[in-house]
Design an enzyme around this catalytic site. Sequence first.
Site, PDB file in Angstrom:
ATOM      1  CB  VAL A 178      41.650  41.489  34.830  1.00 26.69           C
ATOM      2  CG1 VAL A 178      40.633  42.324  34.077  1.00 26.69           C
ATOM      3  CG2 VAL A 178      42.989  41.491  34.132  1.00 26.69           C
ATOM      4  N   GLY A 179      43.983  41.569  37.336  1.00 24.92           N
ATOM      5  CA  GLY A 179      44.997  40.771  38.033  1.00 24.92           C
ATOM      6  C   GLY A 179      44.533  40.326  39.407  1.00 24.92           C
ATOM      7  CE1 TYR A 478      33.750  43.533  47.586  1.00 26.49           C
ATOM      8  CE2 TYR A 478      32.077  42.143  48.594  1.00 26.49           C
ATOM      9  CZ  TYR A 478      32.470  43.018  47.592  1.00 26.49           C
ATOM     10  OH  TYR A 478      31.577  43.367  46.614  1.00 26.49           O
TER      11      TYR A 478
HETATM   12  C1  LIG Z   1      35.337  50.246  44.487  1.00 25.78           C
HETATM   13  C2  LIG Z   1      35.464  48.758  44.468  1.00 25.78           C
HETATM   14  C3  LIG Z   1      34.474  47.989  43.862  1.00 25.78           C
HETATM   15  C4  LIG Z   1      34.557  46.599  43.829  1.00 25.78           C
HETATM   16  N1  LIG Z   1      33.566  45.868  43.227  1.00 25.78           N
HETATM   17  C5  LIG Z   1      33.648  44.520  43.213  1.00 25.78           C
HETATM   18  C6  LIG Z   1      32.628  43.717  42.604  1.00 25.78           C
HETATM   19  O1  LIG Z   1      31.650  44.237  42.063  1.00 25.78           O
HETATM   20  N2  LIG Z   1      32.774  42.370  42.630  1.00 25.78           N
HETATM   21  C7  LIG Z   1      33.850  41.775  43.208  1.00 25.78           C
HETATM   22  O2  LIG Z   1      33.933  40.555  43.173  1.00 25.78           O
HETATM   23  N3  LIG Z   1      34.826  42.499  43.787  1.00 25.78           N
HETATM   24  C8  LIG Z   1      34.748  43.843  43.799  1.00 25.78           C
HETATM   25  N4  LIG Z   1      35.744  44.566  44.406  1.00 25.78           N
HETATM   26  C9  LIG Z   1      36.883  43.873  45.029  1.00 25.78           C
HETATM   27  C10 LIG Z   1      37.976  43.595  44.015  1.00 25.78           C
HETATM   28  O3  LIG Z   1      37.600  42.500  43.220  1.00 25.78           O
HETATM   29  C11 LIG Z   1      39.282  43.237  44.739  1.00 25.78           C
HETATM   30  O4  LIG Z   1      39.686  44.316  45.545  1.00 25.78           O
HETATM   31  C12 LIG Z   1      40.397  42.866  43.759  1.00 25.78           C
HETATM   32  O5  LIG Z   1      41.366  42.102  44.428  1.00 25.78           O
HETATM   33  C13 LIG Z   1      41.057  44.075  43.151  1.00 25.78           C
HETATM   34  O6  LIG Z   1      41.974  43.722  42.152  1.00 25.78           O
HETATM   35  P1  LIG Z   1      43.063  44.816  41.673  1.00 25.78           P
HETATM   36  O7  LIG Z   1      43.923  44.203  40.652  1.00 25.78           O
HETATM   37  O8  LIG Z   1      42.345  46.078  41.340  1.00 25.78           O
HETATM   38  O9  LIG Z   1      43.805  45.100  43.042  1.00 25.78           O
HETATM   39  P2  LIG Z   1      45.349  45.060  43.502  1.00 25.78           P
HETATM   40  O10 LIG Z   1      45.363  45.867  44.758  1.00 25.78           O
HETATM   41  O11 LIG Z   1      46.265  45.447  42.415  1.00 25.78           O
HETATM   42  O12 LIG Z   1      45.557  43.535  43.833  1.00 25.78           O
HETATM   43  C14 LIG Z   1      44.812  42.821  44.793  1.00 25.78           C
HETATM   44  C15 LIG Z   1      45.631  41.635  45.307  1.00 25.78           C
HETATM   45  O13 LIG Z   1      45.967  40.772  44.224  1.00 25.78           O
HETATM   46  C16 LIG Z   1      47.384  40.745  44.028  1.00 25.78           C
HETATM   47  N5  LIG Z   1      47.633  40.847  42.594  1.00 25.78           N
HETATM   48  C17 LIG Z   1      47.286  41.873  41.779  1.00 25.78           C
HETATM   49  N6  LIG Z   1      47.661  41.627  40.532  1.00 25.78           N
HETATM   50  C18 LIG Z   1      48.270  40.428  40.530  1.00 25.78           C
HETATM   51  C19 LIG Z   1      48.898  39.651  39.516  1.00 25.78           C
HETATM   52  N7  LIG Z   1      48.957  40.093  38.264  1.00 25.78           N
HETATM   53  N8  LIG Z   1      49.456  38.468  39.857  1.00 25.78           N
HETATM   54  C20 LIG Z   1      49.398  38.044  41.159  1.00 25.78           C
HETATM   55  N9  LIG Z   1      48.819  38.737  42.144  1.00 25.78           N
HETATM   56  C21 LIG Z   1      48.256  39.923  41.843  1.00 25.78           C
HETATM   57  C22 LIG Z   1      47.921  41.952  44.772  1.00 25.78           C
HETATM   58  O14 LIG Z   1      49.272  41.778  45.158  1.00 25.78           O
HETATM   59  C23 LIG Z   1      46.964  42.033  45.942  1.00 25.78           C
HETATM   60  O15 LIG Z   1      47.306  41.100  46.917  1.00 25.78           O
HETATM   61  C24 LIG Z   1      35.674  45.963  44.431  1.00 25.78           C
HETATM   62  C25 LIG Z   1      36.661  46.730  45.041  1.00 25.78           C
HETATM   63  C26 LIG Z   1      36.564  48.119  45.076  1.00 25.78           C
HETATM   64  C27 LIG Z   1      37.629  48.922  45.757  1.00 25.78           C
END
Ligand SMILES: Cc1cc2nc3c(=O)[nH]c(=O)nc-3n(C[C@H](O)[C@H](O)[C@H](O)COP(=O)(O)OP(=O)(O)OC[C@H]3O[C@@H](n4cnc5c(N)ncnc54)[C@H](O)[C@@H]3O)c2cc1C
Length: 535
Positions: A178-179, A478
Site C-alpha cells: 500500500v505504501g 507503471y
Molecule cells: C504484478 C503487479 C501488478 C500490479 N497491479 C496493479 C494494479 O492492478 N493497479 C495499479 O494501479 N497498479 C498495479 N501495479 C503497480 C503498483 O501499483 C506499483 O508498482 C506500486 O508503486 C507498487 O507499490 P509497492 O509498495 O509494492 O512498491 P515499492 O517498490 O515498495 O515502492 C514503489 C515506489 O514507492 C516508494 N514507496 C514505497 N513505500 C513508500 C512509503 N511508505 N513512503 C514513501 N514512498 C514509498 C518507493 O520508494 C518506490 O519509489 C502492479 C504492479 C505489479 C508488479
Amino acid sequence: MVTSRSSLFSLLSFLILALAILQADASRIHDDYLKCLQSQNSDSISTIAYTPRNTSYSSILQSTEQNLRPASTSLFKPTLILTPLHSSEIQAAIRCAKKHEIQIRVRSGGHDYEGLSYASTSPFVIVDLRNISSISVDRENRTAWVEAGATLGQLYYKIGETSRELAFVAGACPTVGVGGHFSGGGYSMLSRKFGLSVDHIIDAKIIDVNGQILDRRSMGEDLFWAIRGGGGASFGIIIAWKVSLVSVPEKVTVFNLTKTSDQNATQLVYQWQHIADKIDENLLIRLFITSSTSPQTGKKSIVVSFTSLFVGGIDQLLSLMQKSFPELGLAKEDCIEMSWLESIVYFANIPGAASVEVLLDRNSSKSYFKGKSDYVKKPISVKGLEGLWKRLFAEEEEDMEAYFQLQFSPYGGMMSEISESATPFPHRRGNIFMIHYIAGWDEKGNAESKRHVNWTRRIYSYMAAYVSKFPRAAYLNYRDLDLGVNKIKGNTSYKQASIWGTKYFNQNFDRLVHVKTKVDPSNFFRNEQSIPPLS
Ligand SMILES: Cc1cc2nc3c(=O)[nH]c(=O)nc-3n(C[C@H](O)[C@H](O)[C@H](O)COP(=O)(O)OP(=O)(O)OC[C@H]3O[C@@H](n4cnc5c(N)ncnc54)[C@H](O)[C@@H]3O)c2cc1C
Ligand SMILES: *[C@@H]1O[C@H](CO)[C@@H](O)[C@H](O)[C@H]1NC(C)=O
Ligand SMILES: *[C@@H]1O[C@H](CO)[C@@H](O)[C@H](O)[C@H]1NC(C)=O
Ligand SMILES: *[C@@H]1O[C@H](CO)[C@@H](O)[C@H](O)[C@H]1NC(C)=O
Ligand SMILES: *[C@@H]1O[C@H](CO)[C@@H](O)[C@H](O)[C@H]1NC(C)=O
Ligand SMILES: *[C@@H]1O[C@H](CO)[C@@H](O)[C@H](O)[C@H]1NC(C)=O
Ligand SMILES: *[C@@H]1O[C@H](CO)[C@@H](O)[C@H](O)[C@H]1NC(C)=O
Ligand SMILES: *[C@@H]1O[C@H](CO)[C@@H](O)[C@H](O)[C@H]1NC(C)=O
Ligand SMILES: *[C@@H]1O[C@H](CO)[C@@H](O)[C@H](O)[C@H]1NC(C)=O
C-alpha cells in the site's frame, strides 16, 4: 578514443577498480551511519539492521524484488537494510541519513516497475517497511488505518473478515504494497464505480525530512494532496494511511470470456472501445491480449480475454450486456456470483488458490519484466489494431519462453467525475482506456533483456499515432524510466524533469514541484524519477 585491445583492457580495469573504491567508500560511510543509528536507538537497531555480511541479507533483499531486471542491473546493492518495527527507528534512519549524507530508498511491497525501492545508481540504504503492516478496520465508521508495509491482499482480507459488504478500491495483485500503490494512484476492478485508491484516502502519517511525524492536519493540505498520486518517495516516508471503505452487495458477478481471431476478436476489441467507458459504471470489462500460434497449422491468432467485474447479480448483468454489448455473446453459464473478497482471489489468478487465506501471503513469483503505459482518447481503428497485433505476433515467434501482453483498462464512470486537479493523478475525463504493454521473461541473459525491452519500445513507438498527445500521458504506478530520469548527482533541472513530469501529472506537475520545494528543499528524498525542488 580507445583503439587497441590492451588500452580497452586497462580502461576496464580502471573502471572496475574505481567501482571497488566507491563501494568500499560507501561501506565506510555506512559504518558511521550504523553508529549514529545505534546512538539514537541503542536497544533495537541491532535486531533490525542487515549488513551485507549478515547471512539473511540476500534473502531479505531479494524476497520483495518483484522485478528481477533492475535487481540484476543495479550498479549498487544496499549497504544496509533496515526492517523497522517502530516509527522511532524510521525517524532515526532519516536523521542519521541526513547527517551522513546517505541516500535512503523506502520499500513497502517492492513492486516498483523500475525497482527504485531496491536498485540505484548511487550508494544507498533500504528502509524496508515489511514489519510496519498492521491494519485496523473500524466497521461502524467504515474506515481503516493501514500501515504502509501492508499488502493489498492483507488489507482486503482484513476488510473481508470484518464484513462481506465492505470493500476497498485498489489493484488486482495482492502482493503489491500500500505504501507505493496508494501514493501512485491505485487502479482497481472497482474504479469505474468508485475511482482510485487515492480518491478514498482521508488521512495519513508521514515522516518528513526532519524526522517529524505529521498527520493530515499537521502536514497541511498541500502535502496531503501531493502524496495521493504524486508518489511518496519524493516527500518523505509514509507510515500509514486512513482510508474510507466502500459498500458492495454481498454478491458480485465475475466473468472471463476469451475470444480468438477466428471468433471475431478484432471486431470485438474495436466495438469494446465504444462501450468500455460508457457502459453502466457497475461494470468494468478489462481486456488482456496476447497472441498464440497454432501448433498444427502455424497460423497466428490474437487471444483476447474480457475479464470483468459487475457490482450486482447475474440477471441484471445479462440484460445490461444484451442491451450494450450483445456482440460478445455473454451467456449465463459464463458468469459466477461470489463475494467481493472471493472476486479478489479470482482476479489475482493465483494457481491452485483454494481459499481467501492466500491473500495473506506476501510471497509472489518474480520475473524479469518491462512495462509501459498509454492513454487512449479516441477509438483505435481496425487497421490500427491489426498493426498492433502484427507486432505482438512478430515477438511471439522469436521467443516462446517470454510473454508479451497488452492490458486495456477502461476508465469513465466515477473516473470522469473527479476533477483533474483533485489529486496529482490527472487522467480523468476524456480517457476511454489505459493501455499497459508488458514483456516478461525468465532468463537472465543480457541479450534477451535488451531484445524484450526493445520490443516494448518499438510497440510504444508504433502506438504514438493512436494515443494521447501533448503530453503523451503515462501512469506513475507503471513507472517507466524511458520517459526520462533525473541526474542524481548535483542539481536536477526542473525543465528536464517536466518532460516526464507532465506525462505522469500533466498540469499538476508544477504544484508537485511547489510542494517539494516547500517540504524538502535540499532534495534529501530523491531517486531517478523524483520530483525536483526549485533551487
Ligand atoms: C504484478 C503487479 C501488478 C500490479 N497491479 C496493479 C494494479 O492492478 N493497479 C495499479 O494501479 N497498479 C498495479 N501495479 C503497480 C503498483 O501499483 C506499483 O508498482 C506500486 O508503486 C507498487 O507499490 P509497492 O509498495 O509494492 O512498491 P515499492 O517498490 O515498495 O515502492 C514503489 C515506489 O514507492 C516508494 N514507496 C514505497 N513505500 C513508500 C512509503 N511508505 N513512503 C514513501 N514512498 C514509498 C518507493 O520508494 C518506490 O519509489 C502492479 C504492479 C505489479 C508488479
Ligand atoms: C543478521 O541481522 C539480524 C537483524 O539485525 C540479527 O538479528 C542477526 O543476528 C544477524 N545475523 C548474523 C549472522 O549476523
Ligand atoms: C520482520 O520481517 C521479517 C521478514 O518478513 C520476519 O522474518 C520477521 O519475523 C519480522 N519481525 C517481526 C518482529 O515481526
Ligand atoms: C467512529 O467515529 C466517531 C467520530 O470520529 C468516534 O467517536 C467513534 O469512536 C468511532 N467509532 C469507533 C467504533 O471507533
Ligand atoms: C464479426 O463482427 C462483425 C461486425 O460486428 C459481424 O458483422 C460479423 O457477423 C461477426 N462475425 C462473427 C463470426 O461473429
Ligand atoms: C481468463 O482466461 C484466460 C484464457 O483462458 C486465462 O489465461 C486467464 O488466466 C483468465 N483470467 C482469469 C482472471 O481467470
Ligand atoms: C515463496 O517463497 C519460497 C521460499 O521462501 C519459495 O520457495 C516459493 O516458491 C515462493 N512462492 C512463490 C509463489 O513465489
Ligand atoms: C532494437 O530495435 C531497433 C529497431 O527499432 C533495432 O535497430 C535494434 O537493433 C534493436 N536492438 C536490439 C538489441 O534488439
Ligand atoms: C544548485 O544550483 C544552484 C544555483 O542554480 C546553486 O546555488 C546550488 O549550490 C546548486 N546545488 C547543488 C547541490 O549543486
